[in-house]
Design a protein around this motif. Sequence first.
Motif, PDB file in Angstrom:
ATOM      1  N   VAL A  84       0.659  -0.929   0.013  1.00  0.00           N
ATOM      2  CA  VAL A  84      -0.111   0.176  -0.074  1.00  0.00           C
ATOM      3  C   VAL A  84       1.208   1.229  -0.390  1.00  0.00           C
ATOM      4  O   VAL A  84       0.986   2.054  -0.427  1.00  0.00           O
ATOM      5  CB  VAL A  84      -0.712   0.188   1.129  1.00  0.00           C
ATOM      6  N   TYR A  85       1.756   1.457   1.116  1.00  0.00           N
ATOM      7  CA  TYR A  85       2.906   2.072   0.432  1.00  0.00           C
ATOM      8  C   TYR A  85       3.486   3.077  -0.476  1.00  0.00           C
ATOM      9  O   TYR A  85       3.344   3.859  -1.014  1.00  0.00           O
ATOM     10  CB  TYR A  85       4.104   1.484   1.876  1.00  0.00           C
ATOM     11  N   GLU A  86       3.900   1.778  -1.261  1.00  0.00           N
ATOM     12  CA  GLU A  86       4.555   1.849  -2.401  1.00  0.00           C
ATOM     13  C   GLU A  86       3.619   2.202  -3.156  1.00  0.00           C
ATOM     14  O   GLU A  86       3.706   3.153  -4.159  1.00  0.00           O
ATOM     15  CB  GLU A  86       5.212   0.992  -3.018  1.00  0.00           C
ATOM     16  N   GLU A  87       2.081   1.575  -3.490  1.00  0.00           N
ATOM     17  CA  GLU A  87       1.160   2.300  -4.829  1.00  0.00           C
ATOM     18  C   GLU A  87       0.805   4.153  -3.821  1.00  0.00           C
ATOM     19  O   GLU A  87       0.650   4.469  -4.831  1.00  0.00           O
ATOM     20  CB  GLU A  87      -0.211   1.173  -3.856  1.00  0.00           C
ATOM     21  N   LEU A  88       1.135   3.936  -2.700  1.00  0.00           N
ATOM     22  CA  LEU A  88       0.766   5.388  -2.494  1.00  0.00           C
ATOM     23  C   LEU A  88       1.812   6.555  -3.082  1.00  0.00           C
ATOM     24  O   LEU A  88       1.384   7.816  -3.381  1.00  0.00           O
ATOM     25  CB  LEU A  88       0.084   6.081  -1.042  1.00  0.00           C
TER      26      LEU A  88
END
Length: 363
Positions: free
Chosen positions: A322-326
């Motif tokens: 999720v962090y990398e998507e954000l």
Amino acid sequence: VFSDNAKYDLESSGEYTQGAGGGALLVRHNPRLIVVPDRWGVSTTPVHDFFKPRREVSIQSVINHVLQLAAEAGANIRDGMAEAMIKHLPESTVRRLGIFAHGEENVKVHRDEPVFDGQFSNRCYREAVKQAFTHFSEKAISQGRFDPEMDEILTEQWARIIMHLPYAFQAKRMFPDVFRHDRQHLDSWKKVEEEIGAMPEESNFDTTEDWEKAMDGYRRSVSKTESFKQFVEDRIEKGQRASSLIGNQYTGSIFLALMSTFEADYEENANLDNVTFGLCGYGSGAKAKVFEGVVSPNWREVVSRWNLFERLAGRVAIDAVVYEELHKGVREASVVPPNEEFVRSEEEESDLEGARRYSWISA
């Protein structure tokens, strides 16, 4: 009112310091929390330690990369195709569209991620803080606030020291120079020198680089002395507690450190009435500012309503995916369902390129 984010490239050395935040404060003639006298120490030096340039990419480079991607995808790309496309571009309908429409040879690109040199920044920060502190001391003497012959040294008069924190433990790494500068004329400093030796003299080194390395080692030695560690524990440590939970938020960092200190003292039932805080902000470019604040007797009334650490404990954790998507801007759904706030509208169709629409969401 302030809000910003500290964003670094994935897998870069600054990534672990990332954070974001916003806040608001009220400035008035009769403050209930802290009074700031009109006395400031400042320092500015032109350096390129950290900046966010308007990057430029040539149109030819864009075309070359697109053709390379097409070739990797199996397209039949002939030699000289990029040159032929560039030559044809002025007459093409593409020149009248989108990013190529204005006739420039380069496309300007903005990114939130900075160009930076962390170690160089730290050296710049330390020097800026020391210069600002020296300037503040001169102002305090000239305005009759402080007599070095009669008064206790300034940093001992400050019950707490509030600093900008690009990461939680930066303050104790910034302050050894000021700690030394404020005490080197005292008998107590002789005991420190007996423990770690005298400060390196620049004249004893062949190059400035060698001297700077020696000074870095000396600062580390100062930071390991019992007197400095006790100084940090008494005056700085409470300000870094909140920062260790959220990372860096640039503009709001010093205010978060102030809140962290006040709330920690409130929870410990400390008496801060009418005591003096020292405050220090600094940043790349490079600059620093040192000033003071006198705590109001009404500070408990204000701080009791913050519940800072309780609110931080209620945040939602995310995983690496999720962090990398954000970070890459490819995630479409919000991690936390919006409530009582504006959000980008799902119906964003517009004839105007780049136009954005917002909607108010209320549960």
